[in-house]
Motif scaffolding. Structure first.
Motif, short mmCIF file in Angstrom:
data_model
loop_
_atom_site.label_atom_id
_atom_site.label_comp_id
_atom_site.label_asym_id
_atom_site.label_seq_id
_atom_site.Cartn_x
_atom_site.Cartn_y
_atom_site.Cartn_z
N GLY A 78 113.85 8.33 66.28
CA GLY A 78 114.09 6.80 66.76
C GLY A 78 112.97 6.38 67.67
O GLY A 78 112.44 5.36 67.61
N TYR A 79 112.69 7.27 68.57
CA TYR A 79 111.92 6.65 69.86
C TYR A 79 110.36 7.06 69.52
O TYR A 79 109.71 6.54 70.22
CB TYR A 79 112.54 7.14 71.32
N SER A 80 110.05 7.99 68.76
CA SER A 80 108.81 8.56 68.45
C SER A 80 107.70 7.18 68.03
O SER A 80 106.74 7.04 68.64
CB SER A 80 108.76 9.47 67.49
N PRO A 81 108.43 6.50 67.15
CA PRO A 81 107.55 5.25 66.51
C PRO A 81 107.35 4.22 67.86
O PRO A 81 106.28 3.57 67.94
CB PRO A 81 108.36 4.59 65.62
N LEU A 82 108.39 4.22 68.79
CA LEU A 82 108.39 3.34 69.90
C LEU A 82 107.36 3.54 70.83
O LEU A 82 106.57 2.97 71.42
CB LEU A 82 109.61 3.24 70.57
N ILE A 83 106.95 5.00 71.07
CA ILE A 83 106.12 5.51 71.76
C ILE A 83 104.47 5.60 71.44
O ILE A 83 103.67 5.07 72.06
CB ILE A 83 106.54 6.97 72.62
N ALA A 84 104.69 6.05 70.27
CA ALA A 84 102.94 6.42 69.67
C ALA A 84 102.89 5.46 68.61
O ALA A 84 101.71 5.62 68.14
CB ALA A 84 103.24 7.89 69.08
N GLY A 85 103.46 4.33 68.40
CA GLY A 85 103.12 3.26 67.28
C GLY A 85 104.01 3.78 66.00
O GLY A 85 104.20 5.06 65.67
N LYS A 86 103.86 2.96 65.13
CA LYS A 86 104.91 3.08 63.71
C LYS A 86 104.26 4.26 62.95
O LYS A 86 104.79 5.01 62.53
CB LYS A 86 104.78 1.97 63.04
N ILE A 117 104.78 10.12 61.57
CA ILE A 117 104.45 11.35 61.31
C ILE A 117 105.04 12.27 62.19
O ILE A 117 105.39 13.37 61.78
CB ILE A 117 102.74 11.44 61.48
N ILE A 118 105.27 12.14 63.26
CA ILE A 118 105.99 12.95 64.29
C ILE A 118 107.31 13.14 63.95
O ILE A 118 107.83 14.21 63.91
CB ILE A 118 105.76 12.53 65.75
N SER A 119 107.98 11.93 63.44
CA SER A 119 109.40 12.24 63.23
C SER A 119 109.66 13.10 61.97
O SER A 119 110.52 14.08 61.69
CB SER A 119 109.95 11.09 62.88
N LEU A 120 108.50 12.95 61.09
CA LEU A 120 108.44 13.94 59.85
C LEU A 120 108.19 15.35 60.18
O LEU A 120 108.84 16.33 59.55
CB LEU A 120 107.40 13.46 58.93
N ILE A 121 107.42 15.72 61.10
CA ILE A 121 107.24 16.81 61.69
C ILE A 121 108.45 17.49 62.33
O ILE A 121 108.81 18.68 61.90
CB ILE A 121 106.27 16.81 62.77
N TYR A 122 109.15 16.71 63.02
CA TYR A 122 110.56 17.22 63.28
C TYR A 122 111.87 17.69 62.32
O TYR A 122 112.30 18.55 62.34
CB TYR A 122 111.01 16.34 64.42
N ILE A 123 111.64 16.76 61.26
CA ILE A 123 112.61 17.07 59.93
C ILE A 123 112.15 18.25 59.34
O ILE A 123 113.12 19.17 59.17
CB ILE A 123 112.50 15.75 59.36
N ILE A 124 110.75 18.38 59.09
CA ILE A 124 110.59 19.59 58.55
C ILE A 124 110.77 20.69 59.18
O ILE A 124 111.20 22.01 58.92
CB ILE A 124 109.18 19.59 58.30
N PHE A 125 110.76 20.77 60.72
CA PHE A 125 110.70 21.67 61.53
C PHE A 125 112.34 22.14 61.57
O PHE A 125 112.70 23.47 61.64
CB PHE A 125 110.67 21.45 62.91
N PHE A 126 113.39 21.28 61.51
CA PHE A 126 114.85 21.67 61.60
C PHE A 126 115.11 22.52 60.34
O PHE A 126 115.69 23.10 60.29
CB PHE A 126 115.50 20.27 61.92
N PHE A 166 115.45 8.74 59.52
CA PHE A 166 114.13 8.43 59.19
C PHE A 166 114.04 7.30 58.06
O PHE A 166 113.18 6.46 57.93
CB PHE A 166 113.44 9.62 58.68
N PHE A 167 114.93 7.58 57.12
CA PHE A 167 115.15 6.79 55.70
C PHE A 167 115.94 5.46 55.98
O PHE A 167 116.36 4.98 55.16
CB PHE A 167 115.50 7.51 54.47
N ASN A 168 116.38 5.25 57.17
CA ASN A 168 117.29 4.09 57.63
C ASN A 168 118.44 4.28 56.73
O ASN A 168 119.04 3.10 56.33
CB ASN A 168 116.40 2.68 57.43
N LEU A 169 119.06 5.27 56.78
CA LEU A 169 120.45 5.29 56.04
C LEU A 169 121.60 5.06 56.93
O LEU A 169 121.45 5.26 58.09
CB LEU A 169 120.48 6.76 55.32
N LYS A 170 122.70 4.31 56.25
CA LYS A 170 123.96 4.17 57.09
C LYS A 170 124.68 5.18 57.50
O LYS A 170 125.24 5.21 58.57
CB LYS A 170 124.81 3.15 56.41
N SER A 171 124.34 6.22 56.75
CA SER A 171 125.25 7.45 56.95
C SER A 171 124.56 8.87 56.59
O SER A 171 123.49 8.71 55.87
CB SER A 171 126.69 7.48 56.14
N TYR A 172 124.66 9.90 57.40
CA TYR A 172 123.81 11.08 57.09
C TYR A 172 124.67 11.92 56.03
O TYR A 172 123.99 12.81 55.57
CB TYR A 172 123.63 11.89 58.37
#
Length: 346
Positions: free
Chosen positions: A53-61, A66-75, A278-284
């Protein structure tokens, strides 16, 4: 984290730091406290937001996504590795005739059920498992201490600092898996107090790893310990051989498996939460099943056996882990401070 920390890591660290592995543990614990401070500062600065959620706020959309996607792949990838480790233990000790795929699917089903119940249920189960591990660790250390040969720890610094730093570097990267807290801290009521809990956990992990190292080196020496794949089980069998306690081997493995399952559950939860955000879903919950399928598939496809897995993790992934667990969070924090960006102002 204690499951893989105490089972696989001692032989890896001993390989590099030898009799000085306990010094590697001290250095790694200190470095991880720095990692924990960076992570908690980010989460406090952006309350109720994960790193996705905060990566786009800090580094731009664009860059932030891209950073958010990296962490998803990492997990997802780390969880595939943990599932493969669990599968190897179950297949090697309890279910030798059962196909790897069946064991992996069973792990995914059990852990998916836990993930659906949410972080509070996960936390309460962990509150039952962790004291068991702590108690077993204390009992083992109590019975083993009189048998330790302190001469196995000499000479100190015989090969200089380089081997010790190599061991501490690898251990630090493993302990920095606390990057998962970027997903978990936003769920707590008082995130501003999270560093106290995080630092306590890191210190406990460091102490327990150091105790495990003392047991292994003190009992077997560095040359024998270097050849063990699962040195902690060798400690347990030593206790049984001298009839201190009888038939604790299966019990130790069961406790370890419980801890291993908890680790899968936590990483599974983090991958589910971050993907949904990341995909703006209401529930995980809708992403739990597809992520389980992906993780099981990766655990089977990527590694033929446990030795391939350990070689891949410890010899080929360290720079990627360093970037994801330490470098990116540090850069994000510095940018947020320089730009004056926070969850309240964004």
């Amino acid at each position: 984290m204690l499951s893989t920390l105490t089972l696989y890591f001692p032989s890896i660290i001993i390989k590099y730091a030898k009799q000085n592995s306990w010094l590697s543990a001290i250095i790694a614990t200190f470095l991880t406290l720095i990692s924990g401070y960076i992570i908690t500062k980010l989460d406090v600065r952006f309350p109720n937001k994960t790193i996705v959620g905060y990566s786009p706020l800090i580094a731009g959309k664009i860059l932030g996504n891209i950073i958010s996607l990296i962490y998803i792949i990492f997990f997802i990838s780390v969880n595939a590795v943990i599932i493969r480790e669990l599968t190897a233990i179950l297949n090697g000790i309890f279910l030798s005739e059962t196909p790897i795929l069946i064991i992996s699917i069973s792990i995914a089903i059990v852990t998916a059920s836990a993930v659906r119940n949410g972080i509070e249920v996960i936390s309460r189960v962990n509150e039952l498992i962790f004291p068991s591990i702590l108690l077993i660790g204390i009992i083992l250390f109590f019975f083993i201490t009189p048998e330790l040969d302190l001469s196995n720890f000499k000479p100190i610094l015989a090969d200089g600092l380089k081997p010790i730093l190599k061991g501490s570097y690898l251990l630090w990267l493993f302990l920095s898996e606390i990057i998962i807290l970027t997903i978990i801290i936003p769920t707590v009521k008082q995130p501003q107090k999270s560093f106290k809990s995080v630092s306590t956990s890191i210190i406990v992990l460091g102490i327990m790893f150091m105790a495990t190292i003392f047991e292994i080196i003190g009992l077997f020496g560095i040359y024998e310990a270097d050849n063990f794949v699962l040195p902690l089980l060798s400690v347990v069998r030593y206790i049984e051989a001298f009839e201190f306690i009888a038939r604790i081997d299966p019990f130790i493995v069961i406790i370890w498996l419980g801890a291993g399952f908890m680790k899968v559950i936590v990483f599974y939860y983090c991958s589910s939460i971050s993907t949904a955000e990341f995909f703006n879903l209401k529930s995980y919950k809708p992403v739990i099943l597809p992520l389980g399928v992906i993780q099981v598939a990766l655990s089977i496809i990527l590694f033929g056996n446990i030795k391939e897995l350990l070689k891949f993790v410890f010899e080929e992934l360290h720079l990627i882990f360093l970037s994801i667990e330490v470098v990116i969070p540090l850069i994000l924090l510095l940018i947020a401070i320089i730009r004056g960006v926070s969850g309240k102002t964004a």
